[in-house]
Motif scaffolding. Sequence first.
Motif, PDB file in Angstrom:
ATOM      1  N   LEU A 305       0.827  -1.205   0.000  1.00 24.53           N
ATOM      2  CA  LEU A 305       0.000   0.000   0.000  1.00 24.53           C
ATOM      3  C   LEU A 305       0.862   1.257   0.000  1.00 24.53           C
ATOM      4  N   LEU A 306       1.896   1.284   0.850  1.00 24.99           N
ATOM      5  CA  LEU A 306       2.772   2.443   0.927  1.00 24.99           C
ATOM      6  C   LEU A 306       3.619   2.591  -0.331  1.00 24.99           C
ATOM      7  N   TRP A 309       1.545   4.130  -3.008  1.00 24.07           N
ATOM      8  CA  TRP A 309       1.322   5.550  -2.710  1.00 24.07           C
ATOM      9  C   TRP A 309       2.540   6.377  -3.078  1.00 24.07           C
ATOM     10  N   ARG A 312       2.962   6.625  -6.876  1.00 24.86           N
ATOM     11  CA  ARG A 312       2.047   7.601  -7.492  1.00 24.86           C
ATOM     12  C   ARG A 312       2.569   9.027  -7.338  1.00 24.86           C
ATOM     13  N   ARG A 313       3.238   9.280  -6.223  1.00 28.08           N
ATOM     14  CA  ARG A 313       3.752  10.631  -5.959  1.00 28.08           C
ATOM     15  C   ARG A 313       5.082  10.894  -6.662  1.00 28.08           C
TER      16      ARG A 313
END
Length: 326
Positions: A305-306, A309, A312-313
Motif C-alpha cells: 500500500l505504501l 502511494w 504515485r507521488r
Amino acid sequence: MQIPIKRAIERVPGGMMVVPLLIGALFATFAPGTPQFFGSFTGALFSGALTVLAVFYVCMGASIDVRATPYILKKGGTLLFVKIAVAAVLGIVSGQILGELPVSGGMFAGLSTLAIVAAMNDTNGGLYMALMGQYGEPRDVGAYTVMTLESGPFLTMLTLGIAGLSAFPWQALVGAVLPLLAGMIIGNLDREMRAFLSRAIPVMIPFFAFALGAGLDLSRVWQAGLLGLGLGVAVVVVTGIPLYLADRATGGTGVAGVAAASTAGNAAAVPAIVAAANPAYAPAAAPATILVAAAVIVTTVLVPLLTAWVARRRAPGRVAEDTARG
C-alpha cells in the motif's frame, strides 16, 4: 477434480510461511504427542526445522550472482547497509533495556531484543521483487541479489553481540553463514546448479515453517495480538523512512526503499536458530517467533500500500504506464 490449494494459501499475506506455521502450531496445541506417536519420517517433519533451513540457505546462496552490475551493487548495497544499521541501533538500545530475556508481563509481554532485531533485519525478497516489477525498473529487481545477504541468523547474532548481550562463539557465527557461502560458490561456479538450486527456495519455506509451528503453543499466541501488530508497524516506519531517504540519496525515487521495509517470512525461523546457538536466548525464542510471524503478515499488507502511494507521488508516469498495460 482440482482444488486450488496453492492459490488459497497465497491469498493469505505471507501464506506459504504463515499457513504451515499455523498448522504446525495447531498440532502443538491440541495434539502435542503426534510426532512421538508416529515417529520415523512423520516425527522428523515436526522436528527438522534446522535441517531444512540449512538446505534452504544453501539454495538461497546459490541464487546470488557475485557479478552484479555497479548499479545493482550500489542500490542493493545501500538498502542492505541501511536495513542492518537500523536493526543494529535498535538492538543496542533495546539490549541495554531488555537484555536477553523477554518482557515477562504487561502489555509488552513476550517482547525481546531478539524479536526486534530478527524482525528488522531481513527484507521480504519476494514482496520486494514483485513490487519493483510493477513500480520500479528491472535493475531495481536485481538489487535484491545483494540484499539476500540479510538472509539467515548471522547478522542477527552479530547485532546481538554488538549490543553487548550474550556473545556467540566464533564457530557458531561462521556456521550460521557457511551454508549461504557454500551455495554462493556452487551457484557462481555453475549457472546450471544455480538454476537447479534456486528453484528449491520456495519449496523449502512451508516445510521449515511447519516444523517451527510444531514448537509453538497457540494458547500463548494471543499475547502477540496488538504487540505483533505494533512490531509490524514499527518495522515499516522505523526502517521505511531511512530506506526511503537512502534510496532518494542514491538517485532513486524512494520506491525501492519503501518496498524493502518489510520482514521476510524466513525471519520467523531466526529466533529458534539463535536459541540453538546460545541457550541464553531460549526463553525469548518462542514468543519472538510468534511476534516476528505477526510482523511478516503486517508488513506484507502495509508495504504494498505504501509503495503504491509513493510510486504515485514520485513516479506517476510509470504507474500510469503500468495501469494502461493492465
